[in-house]
Design a protein around this motif. Structure first.
Motif, PDB file in Angstrom:
ATOM      1  N   ILE A   1       0.477  -1.341  -0.350  1.00 54.78           N
ATOM      2  CA  ILE A   1      -0.307  -0.295  -0.156  1.00 54.78           C
ATOM      3  C   ILE A   1       0.841   1.481  -0.167  1.00 54.78           C
ATOM      4  O   ILE A   1       1.851   1.625   0.524  1.00 54.78           O
ATOM      5  CB  ILE A   1      -1.094   0.111   1.089  1.00 54.78           C
ATOM      6  CG1 ILE A   1      -0.359   0.282   1.916  1.00 54.78           C
ATOM      7  CG2 ILE A   1      -2.075  -1.108   0.993  1.00 54.78           C
ATOM      8  CD1 ILE A   1      -1.382   0.188   3.808  1.00 54.78           C
ATOM      9  N   ASP A   2       0.131   2.529  -0.231  1.00 51.92           N
ATOM     10  CA  ASP A   2       0.707   3.537  -0.036  1.00 51.92           C
ATOM     11  C   ASP A   2       1.192   4.581   1.075  1.00 51.92           C
ATOM     12  O   ASP A   2      -0.005   3.803   2.085  1.00 51.92           O
ATOM     13  CB  ASP A   2       0.958   4.331  -1.212  1.00 51.92           C
ATOM     14  CG  ASP A   2      -1.014   4.636  -1.498  1.00 51.92           C
ATOM     15  OD1 ASP A   2      -1.293   4.527  -0.098  1.00 51.92           O
ATOM     16  OD2 ASP A   2      -1.468   5.229  -2.526  1.00 51.92           O
ATOM     17  N   VAL A   3       1.068   5.221   1.190  1.00 49.60           N
ATOM     18  CA  VAL A   3       1.232   6.020   2.810  1.00 49.60           C
ATOM     19  C   VAL A   3      -0.600   6.222   2.975  1.00 49.60           C
ATOM     20  O   VAL A   3      -1.295   6.829   4.248  1.00 49.60           O
ATOM     21  CB  VAL A   3       1.378   7.889   2.856  1.00 49.60           C
ATOM     22  CG1 VAL A   3       3.249   7.041   3.038  1.00 49.60           C
ATOM     23  CG2 VAL A   3       1.178   8.460   1.391  1.00 49.60           C
ATOM     24  N   HIS A   4      -1.144   6.775   1.918  1.00 49.21           N
ATOM     25  CA  HIS A   4      -2.854   6.337   2.192  1.00 49.21           C
ATOM     26  C   HIS A   4      -3.614   4.855   2.606  1.00 49.21           C
ATOM     27  O   HIS A   4      -4.505   5.197   2.714  1.00 49.21           O
ATOM     28  CB  HIS A   4      -3.326   7.355   0.875  1.00 49.21           C
ATOM     29  CG  HIS A   4      -3.101   8.382   0.810  1.00 49.21           C
ATOM     30  ND1 HIS A   4      -3.076   9.746   1.750  1.00 49.21           N
ATOM     31  CD2 HIS A   4      -2.176   9.029  -0.217  1.00 49.21           C
ATOM     32  CE1 HIS A   4      -2.074  10.279   0.772  1.00 49.21           C
ATOM     33  NE2 HIS A   4      -1.735   9.941  -0.086  1.00 49.21           N
ATOM     34  N   GLY A   5      -3.336   4.341   2.142  1.00 50.46           N
ATOM     35  CA  GLY A   5      -3.802   2.526   2.795  1.00 50.46           C
ATOM     36  C   GLY A   5      -4.061   2.031   1.831  1.00 50.46           C
ATOM     37  O   GLY A   5      -4.699   0.985   0.967  1.00 50.46           O
ATOM     38  N   ASP A   6      -3.371   3.113  -0.036  1.00 55.15           N
ATOM     39  CA  ASP A   6      -4.400   2.269  -0.879  1.00 55.15           C
ATOM     40  C   ASP A   6      -3.012   1.405  -1.734  1.00 55.15           C
ATOM     41  O   ASP A   6      -2.235   1.209  -1.645  1.00 55.15           O
ATOM     42  CB  ASP A   6      -4.963   3.365  -1.787  1.00 55.15           C
ATOM     43  CG  ASP A   6      -5.718   4.218  -1.332  1.00 55.15           C
ATOM     44  OD1 ASP A   6      -7.152   3.393  -1.335  1.00 55.15           O
ATOM     45  OD2 ASP A   6      -6.023   5.942  -2.092  1.00 55.15           O
ATOM     46  N   VAL A   7      -3.830   0.378  -2.046  1.00 53.98           N
ATOM     47  CA  VAL A   7      -3.420  -1.003  -3.028  1.00 53.98           C
ATOM     48  C   VAL A   7      -2.213  -0.277  -4.051  1.00 53.98           C
ATOM     49  O   VAL A   7      -2.194   0.511  -5.403  1.00 53.98           O
ATOM     50  CB  VAL A   7      -3.891  -1.921  -3.694  1.00 53.98           C
ATOM     51  CG1 VAL A   7      -2.934  -2.890  -4.576  1.00 53.98           C
ATOM     52  CG2 VAL A   7      -4.464  -2.629  -1.795  1.00 53.98           C
ATOM     53  N   ASN A   8      -0.497  -0.746  -4.050  1.00 52.50           N
ATOM     54  CA  ASN A   8       0.702  -0.345  -4.929  1.00 52.50           C
ATOM     55  C   ASN A   8       1.142  -1.400  -5.431  1.00 52.50           C
ATOM     56  O   ASN A   8       2.049  -1.500  -6.407  1.00 52.50           O
ATOM     57  CB  ASN A   8       0.771   0.947  -4.407  1.00 52.50           C
ATOM     58  CG  ASN A   8       1.912   1.391  -3.587  1.00 52.50           C
ATOM     59  OD1 ASN A   8       1.452   0.293  -2.895  1.00 52.50           O
ATOM     60  ND2 ASN A   8       2.109   1.784  -2.974  1.00 52.50           N
ATOM     61  N   GLU A   9       0.327  -2.174  -4.782  1.00 47.12           N
ATOM     62  CA  GLU A   9       1.729  -4.115  -4.992  1.00 47.12           C
ATOM     63  C   GLU A   9       0.490  -4.759  -4.915  1.00 47.12           C
ATOM     64  O   GLU A   9      -0.463  -5.216  -4.235  1.00 47.12           O
ATOM     65  CB  GLU A   9       2.463  -3.438  -4.076  1.00 47.12           C
ATOM     66  CG  GLU A   9       3.526  -5.332  -4.386  1.00 47.12           C
ATOM     67  CD  GLU A   9       4.420  -4.619  -5.499  1.00 47.12           C
ATOM     68  OE1 GLU A   9       4.871  -5.294  -6.302  1.00 47.12           O
ATOM     69  OE2 GLU A   9       5.525  -3.549  -5.796  1.00 47.12           O
ATOM     70  N   TRP A  10       0.862  -5.302  -5.740  1.00 49.22           N
ATOM     71  CA  TRP A  10      -0.647  -6.724  -6.077  1.00 49.22           C
ATOM     72  C   TRP A  10       0.244  -8.015  -7.129  1.00 49.22           C
ATOM     73  O   TRP A  10      -0.210  -7.572  -8.112  1.00 49.22           O
ATOM     74  CB  TRP A  10      -1.894  -6.297  -6.442  1.00 49.22           C
ATOM     75  CG  TRP A  10      -3.418  -7.402  -6.101  1.00 49.22           C
ATOM     76  CD1 TRP A  10      -3.372  -8.173  -6.818  1.00 49.22           C
ATOM     77  CD2 TRP A  10      -3.725  -6.946  -5.021  1.00 49.22           C
ATOM     78  NE1 TRP A  10      -4.600  -9.311  -6.547  1.00 49.22           N
ATOM     79  CE2 TRP A  10      -4.153  -8.247  -5.491  1.00 49.22           C
ATOM     80  CE3 TRP A  10      -3.540  -6.590  -3.568  1.00 49.22           C
ATOM     81  CZ2 TRP A  10      -5.515  -8.804  -4.232  1.00 49.22           C
ATOM     82  CZ3 TRP A  10      -4.506  -6.637  -2.867  1.00 49.22           C
ATOM     83  CH2 TRP A  10      -5.364  -8.399  -2.687  1.00 49.22           C
ATOM     84  N   ASN A  11       0.956  -8.837  -5.773  1.00 51.93           N
ATOM     85  CA  ASN A  11       1.671  -9.772  -7.295  1.00 51.93           C
ATOM     86  C   ASN A  11       0.991 -10.906  -7.973  1.00 51.93           C
ATOM     87  O   ASN A  11      -0.010 -10.849  -7.500  1.00 51.93           O
ATOM     88  CB  ASN A  11       2.621 -10.336  -7.025  1.00 51.93           C
ATOM     89  CG  ASN A  11       2.928 -11.614  -5.477  1.00 51.93           C
ATOM     90  OD1 ASN A  11       1.686 -12.101  -5.147  1.00 51.93           O
ATOM     91  ND2 ASN A  11       3.881 -12.298  -5.689  1.00 51.93           N
ATOM     92  N   ALA A  12       1.229 -11.450  -8.770  1.00 52.48           N
ATOM     93  CA  ALA A  12       0.090 -12.220  -9.030  1.00 52.48           C
ATOM     94  C   ALA A  12      -0.022 -13.567  -8.162  1.00 52.48           C
ATOM     95  O   ALA A  12      -1.144 -14.433  -8.365  1.00 52.48           O
ATOM     96  CB  ALA A  12       0.879 -13.324 -10.900  1.00 52.48           C
TER      97      ALA A  12
END
Length: 265
Positions: free
Chosen positions: A24-35
């Motif tokens: 997640i980024d600093v706002h708690g939103d997903v920015n990494e999600w692997n296969a």
């Protein structure tokens, strides 16, 4: 160029890792999600990206505690082996054991959190099934219509169900950790009962052994007992459990008949 090549290599390692990796980024939103995360949750990277991780993917009962773990990591306080429950696209729950690691930019500023996880769903389900079975067995023992009592390897009471309390007049609290033989068995039988228990503690069980309990009110109750060796998960002997039948009335009748027969003789 070398740095770019290394970055690409790391990107491939993350994307194709056999472990779920999400961030997640600093706002708690997903920015990494692997296969692997996509495979486990059923949500593709495109569906997950920029969504708030906690409110979108974490089961409601854990959202508060997961948010705390992520907030701590965003302050540089990382957490290892935290179990969280993901809600999948199909409505199932997957159990993940996660290391929440602070993510920093080249200037060492915190820019998010990355979670490297292990899917422990099958183990967690098995543990829960075992716990449910243990609770069910505990209820069966506690509410059984037969007296059930037990001792540890030192001969002290560690099992005393409601029916045993009912028959003896001693509550579970009064009986627990007391030496069974010297506290509850009539003096004339203490040696033989001790032998039966010692045998069971060596793995030699006894069936249909009649013993006499002294009740709280000073009466004698006759119990027909199966003394069974109790073992732990590693098969070590940890005590003895007795499953009994209250034969007081029939035993009294037999004694009365025997006395009458002796008198007539």
């Amino acid at each position: 160029q070398a740095v770019t090549a290394m970055a690409n290599e790391l990107r491939q390692l993350v994307d194709n890792a056999n472990a779920p990796i999400f961030g997640i980024d600093v706002h708690g939103d997903v920015n990494e999600w692997n296969a692997k995360t996509a495979e486990i949750t059923g949500f593709s990277k495109e569906e997950a990206f920029s969504k708030p991780l906690v409110s979108t993917f974490i089961v409601p009962k854990l959202r508060h505690s997961v948010q705390e773990v992520l907030d701590n990591a965003l302050k540089g306080n990382e957490t290892s082996n935290y179990e969280l429950e993901f809600e999948t696209k199909s409505g199932e729950t997957r159990y993940l054991l996660v290391n929440a690691t602070t993510r920093r930019d080249p200037e060492s500023n915190v820019v998010g959190v990355v979670g490297v996880a292990q899917d422990v769903t099958e183990t967690a389900k098995h543990d829960r099934e075992v716990a449910a079975m243990a609770n069910e067995l505990r209820q069966l023992v506690d509410n059984a219509n037969a007296p059930i009592f037990g001792i540890d390897v030192d001969g002290n009471v560690n099992e005393w169900n409601a029916m045993t309390s009912n028959i003896t007049g001693y509550s579970e609290e009064e009986a627990f950790e007391k030496p069974l033989v010297s506290t509850f068995i009539v003096p004339k039988l203490r040696q033989s009962v001790q032998e039966v228990l010692d045998n069971a503690l060596h793995g030699n069980e006894t069936s249909n052994y009649e013993l006499e309990f002294e009740t709280k009110s000073g009466e004698t109750r006759y119990l027909l007992v199966n003394a069974t060796t109790r073992r732990d998960a590693d098969n070590h002997i940890v005590g003895v459990v007795g499953v009994a039948q209250d034969v007081t009335e029939s035993s009294k009748n037999e004694r009365a008949i025997q006395a009458m027969a002796n008198e007539l003789r």
